[in-house]
Design an enzyme around this catalytic site. Structure first.
Site, PDB file in Angstrom:
ATOM      1  CD  GLU A 184      -2.222   5.059  -4.531  1.00 24.11           C
ATOM      2  OE1 GLU A 184      -1.772   6.136  -4.112  1.00 24.11           O
ATOM      3  OE2 GLU A 184      -3.376   4.650  -4.273  1.00 24.11           O
ATOM      4  CG  PHE A 186      -2.546  -1.046  -8.171  1.00 27.69           C
ATOM      5  CD1 PHE A 186      -3.876  -1.135  -8.547  1.00 27.69           C
ATOM      6  CD2 PHE A 186      -2.130   0.083  -7.485  1.00 27.69           C
ATOM      7  CE1 PHE A 186      -4.777  -0.131  -8.255  1.00 27.69           C
ATOM      8  CE2 PHE A 186      -3.021   1.098  -7.193  1.00 27.69           C
ATOM      9  CZ  PHE A 186      -4.355   0.995  -7.574  1.00 27.69           C
ATOM     10  CE  LYS A 192      -4.236   1.899   1.868  1.00 29.07           C
ATOM     11  NZ  LYS A 192      -3.870   3.254   1.494  1.00 29.07           N
ATOM     12  NE  ARG A 227     -10.580   7.838  -3.477  1.00 24.93           N
ATOM     13  CZ  ARG A 227     -10.112   6.729  -2.951  1.00 24.93           C
ATOM     14  NH1 ARG A 227      -8.836   6.407  -3.131  1.00 24.93           N
ATOM     15  NH2 ARG A 227     -10.881   5.931  -2.244  1.00 24.93           N
ATOM     16  NE  ARG A 279     -15.077   2.282   0.537  1.00 23.03           N
ATOM     17  CZ  ARG A 279     -13.969   3.003   0.414  1.00 23.03           C
ATOM     18  NH1 ARG A 279     -12.805   2.419   0.668  1.00 23.03           N
ATOM     19  NH2 ARG A 279     -13.994   4.265   0.037  1.00 23.03           N
TER      20      ARG A 279
END
Length: 509
Positions: free
Chosen positions: A264, A299, A215, A235, A371
């Site tokens: 990221e 990722f 992360k 985002r 989510r």
């Protein structure tokens, strides 16, 4: 459609506790909007039901709502009239714009009845808490348009815009929504991670096989390349291409024709080669001078050379990512098949000073905008992303600054926020200066000591625990809360929920 009718629906939805009754009220309103046959009316009206304006910024703050003329005795405004007024406000700039905007506000509010004014204030303040959150509106839109809910949700995920989907669903029907595809160059809602207290529980949620991704303490980016054109989105789906030349250059060098990457971006110190703190990374990404140097770590891959990969299992997407993105541009990843391996990966990540892990199911598709249990993040400390509801004026050394934050968790049942406590800890002088300026711009009501603000600013809070508290409406409060950083890359609807806080409380000894 009359704006008065929409205001009536808003009041009725707020007063109705039953979910199905709320959906039927919203569906009826959406059908009424569709009867106009007007795209502006449908788009604006659907947005108003969700508490959103079509115009992202109107320049109207708390001060502009002072000294308003008396309300109108009879309703005369249409939904389109209101949208046109907001559009005029949003387009004002330069010398004399403040006075012109105040005149526009006075004209709009002077033409509105008391009931309509309450809806206008809710829209402008961002505090339209009527329980008509995105999930309910998706259900209502499906009902109003006579379409399967899965079709509406898929369109919302790919378009990232409720207002646009409402126009197509209500005026174009299934055929218009069938045309929705992943389009290189048009951002889509990013997949999100839920949370778990430890790596073992995270792996239990995802199942095996799974991957443990480092992360990274950066800003989320989505990068689209179509031929030689590279576009980078935040985002919140804002175009930040001009601000991240390092990211653009890295993707432009890949041996691909078209690609959509998820990852990221992290600021890297040119001398040490080490990542810089998130607050500085976020500041660089927010700069508009085009000189921010951020390094990307990807990722996931959603499209490659004409083939959409959204519905492919993660393992298939990861293999494609490895084929076209070099290791230096990929997030560190460890494959897992046992809880012991998950705990070892987590301990190693923490020892290497990373923020934690995101454990991901190898079988899951890329479920944009959701989510769920396919991605689960694990951090070594308790943190929550909360929304600033108000702030207290500082005293002593902090006199002249806005200091003590009132913190709220999102309530998924009402669409509002539940206060969890206050904190002034963890703030540097630089952060105090920044938040004073930012929160003053969000002010909707001021008293001698407290400034109430639009609930738009997300802040990451570290805390030592959750305790029972009769003082706050949610029945719980944070212990020793302290500010870690502001998350301007997150929207308030992405903040943690009161249900998450209560679950943490329940799990504590």
């Amino acid at each position: 459609m009359r704006f008065e009718d929409l205001a009536g629906v808003s009041r009725a939805v707020a007063a109705t506790p039953a979910r199905n009754a709320k959906i039927e009220l919203l569906a009826a309103a959406l059908r009424g909007l569709a009867e106009s046959g007007d795209e502006r009316t449908v788009s604006a009206g659907a947005g108003y039901l969700a508490g959103e304006l079509r115009q992202r910024q109107t320049g109207v703050g708390y001060a502009s709502l002072r000294d308003l003329p008396p309300p109108a005795a009879e309703a005369s405004l249409s939904v389109a009239d209101v949208d046109i007024a907001f559009q005029r406000m949003s387009e004002l700039s330069g010398k004399g714009s403040q006075a012109a905007r105040k005149a526009e506000v006075a004209a709009l509010f002077g033409a509105a009845t008391d009931a309509e004014r309450r809806l206008l204030v809710g829209l402008l303040s961002g505090e339209l808490r009527q329980g008509a959150q995105a999930g309910l509106l998706a259900d209502a839109l499906a009902r109003a348009a006579g379409l399967p809910l899965a079709t509406i949700r898929r369109a919302l995920l790919l378009a990232g815009d409720l207002k646009a989907v409402a126009v197509d669903a209500l005026l174009g029907g299934a055929e218009a929504l069938d045309a929705y595809r992943l389009t290189v160059g048009r951002p889509l809602s990013p997949m999100l991670a839920s949370s778990a207290p430890n790596a073992t529980e995270a792996l239990a949620a995802t199942g095996v096989p799974a991957a443990a991704d480092i992360k990274i303490d950066g800003v989320r980016i989505q990068v689209h390349r179509d031929g030689e054109v590279v576009s980078v989105y935040s985002r919140s789906l804002d175009d930040i291409t001009a601000r991240v030349p390092g990211v653009v250059a890295a993707v432009a060098a890949l041996d691909v024709t078209s690609v959509v990457l998820d990852g990221e971006a992290v600021g890297v110190d040119p001398d040490s080669g080490r990542a810089i703190p998130f607050q500085e990374t976020a500041s660089r990404a927010a700069r508009r001078d085009g000189v921010s140097i951020l390094h990307p770590f990807f990722f996931d891959i959603l499209h490659l050379d004409g083939a959409d990969l959204l519905d492919e299992p993660a393992a298939t997407r990861w293999a494609a990512l490895e084929r076209v993105v070099p290791p230096a541009l990929r997030v560190g990843r460890t494959m897992l098949d046992t809880p012991e391996a998950a705990e070892e990966a987590f301990a190693r990540a923490v020892a290497e000073s990373h923020e934690g892990l995101v454990i991901k199911s190898a079988a899951a598709p890329y479920d944009v905008g959701r989510r769920g249990a396919a991605w689960v993040k694990v951090k070594p400390r308790h943190t929550l992303d909360l929304v600033v509801l108000a702030v207290e004026r500082g005293h002593g050394r902090r006199r002249g600054w806005l200091s003590n934050l009132h913190l709220g968790a999102r309530d998924p049942q009402t669409g509002g926020f539940v206060m969890l406590g206050k904190t002034f800890k963890g703030m540097t002088d630089e952060m105090l200066r920044w938040q004073t300026e930012r929160l003053q711009a969000l002010a909707v009501e001021e008293s001698e000591w407290v400034v109430r603000v639009r609930p738009e600013l997300v802040v990451e809070i570290a805390f030592d625990g959750v305790q029972t508290s009769p003082r706050y409406p949610g029945g719980v409060a944070l212990r020793f809360a302290r500010v870690l950083r502001y998350r301007e890359d997150k929207r308030p609807e992405e903040a943690d929920t009161i249900d998450t806080v209560r679950a943490i409380h329940k799990g504590m000894p």
